[in-house]
Write a protein that holds these residues in place. Structure first.
Motif, short mmCIF file in Angstrom:
data_model
loop_
_atom_site.label_atom_id
_atom_site.label_comp_id
_atom_site.label_asym_id
_atom_site.label_seq_id
_atom_site.Cartn_x
_atom_site.Cartn_y
_atom_site.Cartn_z
N TYR A 155 47.13 7.59 61.83
CA TYR A 155 45.81 8.00 62.33
C TYR A 155 45.10 6.81 62.98
N ARG A 156 45.26 5.61 62.40
CA ARG A 156 44.65 4.42 63.01
C ARG A 156 45.30 4.13 64.36
N GLU A 157 46.60 4.39 64.45
CA GLU A 157 47.30 4.22 65.74
C GLU A 157 46.86 5.26 66.76
N ASP A 158 46.68 6.51 66.30
CA ASP A 158 46.23 7.55 67.24
C ASP A 158 44.91 7.12 67.88
N LEU A 159 44.00 6.58 67.05
CA LEU A 159 42.69 6.14 67.56
C LEU A 159 42.84 4.88 68.42
N GLY A 160 43.65 3.93 67.94
CA GLY A 160 43.83 2.67 68.66
C GLY A 160 44.47 2.89 70.03
N THR A 161 45.44 3.77 70.08
CA THR A 161 46.13 4.06 71.35
C THR A 161 45.16 4.73 72.32
N ALA A 162 44.36 5.67 71.81
CA ALA A 162 43.41 6.37 72.68
C ALA A 162 42.38 5.39 73.24
N LEU A 163 41.91 4.46 72.40
CA LEU A 163 40.90 3.50 72.87
C LEU A 163 41.50 2.52 73.87
N ALA A 164 42.79 2.17 73.67
CA ALA A 164 43.44 1.21 74.56
C ALA A 164 43.69 1.80 75.96
N SER A 165 43.76 3.13 76.06
CA SER A 165 44.11 3.71 77.36
C SER A 165 42.91 4.26 78.11
N ALA A 166 41.71 4.10 77.56
CA ALA A 166 40.51 4.55 78.29
C ALA A 166 39.36 3.63 77.90
N ASP A 167 38.52 3.33 78.88
CA ASP A 167 37.42 2.42 78.61
C ASP A 167 36.19 3.22 78.19
N LEU A 168 36.13 3.55 76.91
CA LEU A 168 35.10 4.48 76.43
C LEU A 168 33.89 3.78 75.85
N GLY A 169 33.99 2.47 75.63
CA GLY A 169 32.87 1.75 75.03
C GLY A 169 32.56 2.21 73.62
N LEU A 170 33.58 2.64 72.90
CA LEU A 170 33.38 3.12 71.53
C LEU A 170 33.89 2.09 70.53
N SER A 171 33.17 2.00 69.41
CA SER A 171 33.69 1.22 68.29
C SER A 171 34.07 2.25 67.21
N VAL A 172 35.32 2.19 66.76
CA VAL A 172 35.82 3.19 65.82
C VAL A 172 36.46 2.50 64.62
N ARG A 173 36.11 2.91 63.44
CA ARG A 173 36.81 2.46 62.24
C ARG A 173 37.18 3.67 61.42
N LYS A 174 38.17 3.50 60.54
CA LYS A 174 38.65 4.64 59.75
C LYS A 174 38.37 4.41 58.27
N LEU A 175 37.83 5.42 57.63
CA LEU A 175 37.62 5.36 56.19
C LEU A 175 38.96 5.16 55.49
N GLY A 176 38.98 4.29 54.49
CA GLY A 176 40.22 4.04 53.76
C GLY A 176 40.66 5.24 52.94
N PRO A 177 41.85 5.15 52.33
CA PRO A 177 42.34 6.22 51.46
C PRO A 177 41.30 6.55 50.39
N PHE A 178 41.16 7.84 50.05
CA PHE A 178 40.11 8.22 49.09
C PHE A 178 40.68 8.99 47.90
N TYR A 179 41.98 8.79 47.64
CA TYR A 179 42.62 9.42 46.47
C TYR A 179 41.89 9.04 45.17
N ASP A 180 41.20 7.87 45.21
CA ASP A 180 40.59 7.34 43.99
C ASP A 180 39.22 7.93 43.69
N LEU A 181 38.73 8.86 44.53
CA LEU A 181 37.47 9.54 44.17
C LEU A 181 37.68 10.24 42.83
N PRO A 182 36.85 9.94 41.82
CA PRO A 182 37.08 10.59 40.53
C PRO A 182 37.08 12.11 40.64
N GLU A 183 36.26 12.63 41.55
CA GLU A 183 36.16 14.09 41.70
C GLU A 183 37.39 14.69 42.37
#
Ligand SMILES: CC1=C(CCC(=O)O)c2cc3nc(cc4[nH]c(cc5[nH]c(cc1n2)c(C)c5CCC(=O)O)c(CCC(=O)O)c4C)C(CCC(=O)O)=C3C
Ligand SMILES: [Fe+2]
Length: 348
Positions: free
Chosen positions: A120-148
């Protein structure tokens, strides 16, 4: 300031004509044998070419947007898929055109791993690298550890257990299942390796702890794997759920409670590989099989994920290059190097 959340789905076909293009996108360059593709295509064709996944992710998008409102962090929540429309590059372009600048991506996958996190980080990174969108994108880390997350899995298990199957009965086996991956990918997962299996085992332990609290039964359990793909010569995580069922039957098991902790919704890998294939195996063996539901849009889980997202939205924006929990070779695929966006830290 982050101005949109982007939920990321695996994608799936939503009609007969979309099945083959979908499978081609998923498997390009992966060395998956043609027989396997014909077989998986058949599963989709049997359901009229429609995977339940995209509708489930649209429902999760809506539920998350509502839960973020309720948590006091109202924000636009968009949805994009890896392997079916709306595709990641197109949605990023739309968000940029609408004036968004800083985006928090959230994958519909709870664990570390190549398919579940890095890709998923690559999908975003590849998309940003091939178009000049002026976006800053980060990905939420794994969330398996949510107690709920484990809490909701345990609650759904208890709610779906038929009256005549008792966890207290030694003939009833408690079995957690997740997607098999190549053993090399499992080893490479997470910042220090082996995170994929360790995180699943941790969630299973938490579920068992909830069960002990709720019904005072400390149940032995095992983790098995499903939906193996790839060439037969490549080692993938084992045992396969069907082989495990055969072993349990030989050991005298009368019932198996199967808990798909690897997935967020009851998509194709669940309703086919478990509800069709594993159910047939169990029927042949003469053992009962109860498959418990995935968390889906259960409000207990959605509210907890929304609170995690809200906490990340409230945190100061990371400096470019900093705050990358998934730094370096985390979950890397040695066969390909692609641009990535940073991942935020595990909070536990
Ligand atoms: C870890 C993992 C998750 C969970 C995390 C996440 O959600 O990301 C996941 C989810 C899913 N996998 C899905 C479908 C498929 N996965 C395939 C192939 C593969 N999956 C892999 C791993 C995973 N997959 C791997 C290592 C491969 C081999 C090819 C490769 O190296 O990439 C193939 C190709 C045919 C086949 O060989 O099975 C299909 C059709 C669907 C959609 C279901 C629907 O339509 O409802 C979903 C949610
Ligand atoms: Fe998959």
């Amino acid at each position: 300031m982050t101005d949109a959340v982007l939920l990321l789905g695996f994608g799936g076909p939503e009609g007969i004509d979309e099945v083959v293009p979908f499978l081609e996108r998923v498997t390009v360059g992966r060395g998956i044998p043609p027989e396997r593709l014909v077989e998986v295509g058949q599963h989709y064709f049997t359901l009229g070419g429609v995977s339940p996944l995209n509708a489930q992710n649209r429902a999760l998008r809506t539920a998350l947007a509502e839960a973020l409102d309720a948590a006091g962090s109202p924000i636009e929540v968009a949805l994009a898929n890896r392997n079916s429309p709306p595709f990641v590059p197109d949605v990023l372009a739309e968000l940029a055109a609408a004036g968004r600048r800083e985006i928090l991506a959230v994958a519909t996958a709870a664990y570390s791993g190549y398919s579940s996190c890095r890709q998923y980080r690559e999908d975003l990174g590849t998309a940003l690298a091939s178009a000049d969108l002026g976006l800053s994108v980060r990905k939420l880390g794994p969330f398996y550890d949510l107690p709920e997350f484990a809490g909701t899995i345990a609650a759904l298990l208890l709610e779906s257990l038929p009256d005549d199957i008792s966890l207290d009965d030694p003939g009833t086996r408690l079995v957690f299942t997740t997607h098999s991956v190549p053993t090399s990918a499992a080893r490479a997962s997470g910042p220090s390796g082996d995170a994929y299996v360790n995180q699943h085992r941790w969630v299973a332990e938490q579920v068992v702890r909830h069960l002990a609290e709720a019904i005072d039964v400390t149940k032995p359990w095992e983790l098995v794997f499903q939906s193996r793909s790839g060439p037969p010569t490549m080692p993938w995580l084992e045992p396969d759920v069907n082989d495990a069922l055969r072993a349990y039957a030989a050991e005298g098991a009368t019932a198996v409670v199967l808990v798909p902790i690897g997935f967020l919704s009851d998509h194709m890998e669940v309703i086919w590989d478990l509800d069709t294939q594993a159910r047939d195996t169990a029927a042949e063996l003469g053992i009962r099989l109860v498959r418990t539901p995935a968390v889906g849009t259960d409000p207990r889980f959605v509210a907890a994920l929304a609170r995690r997202i809200a906490a990340e939205l409230a945190a100061p924006s990371p400096e470019p290059g900093a705050g990358d929990f998934c730094s370096g070779g985390c979950c890397a695929n040695p066969r390909r190097e692609l641009p990535t966006v940073p991942g935020t830290g595990l909070r536990r």
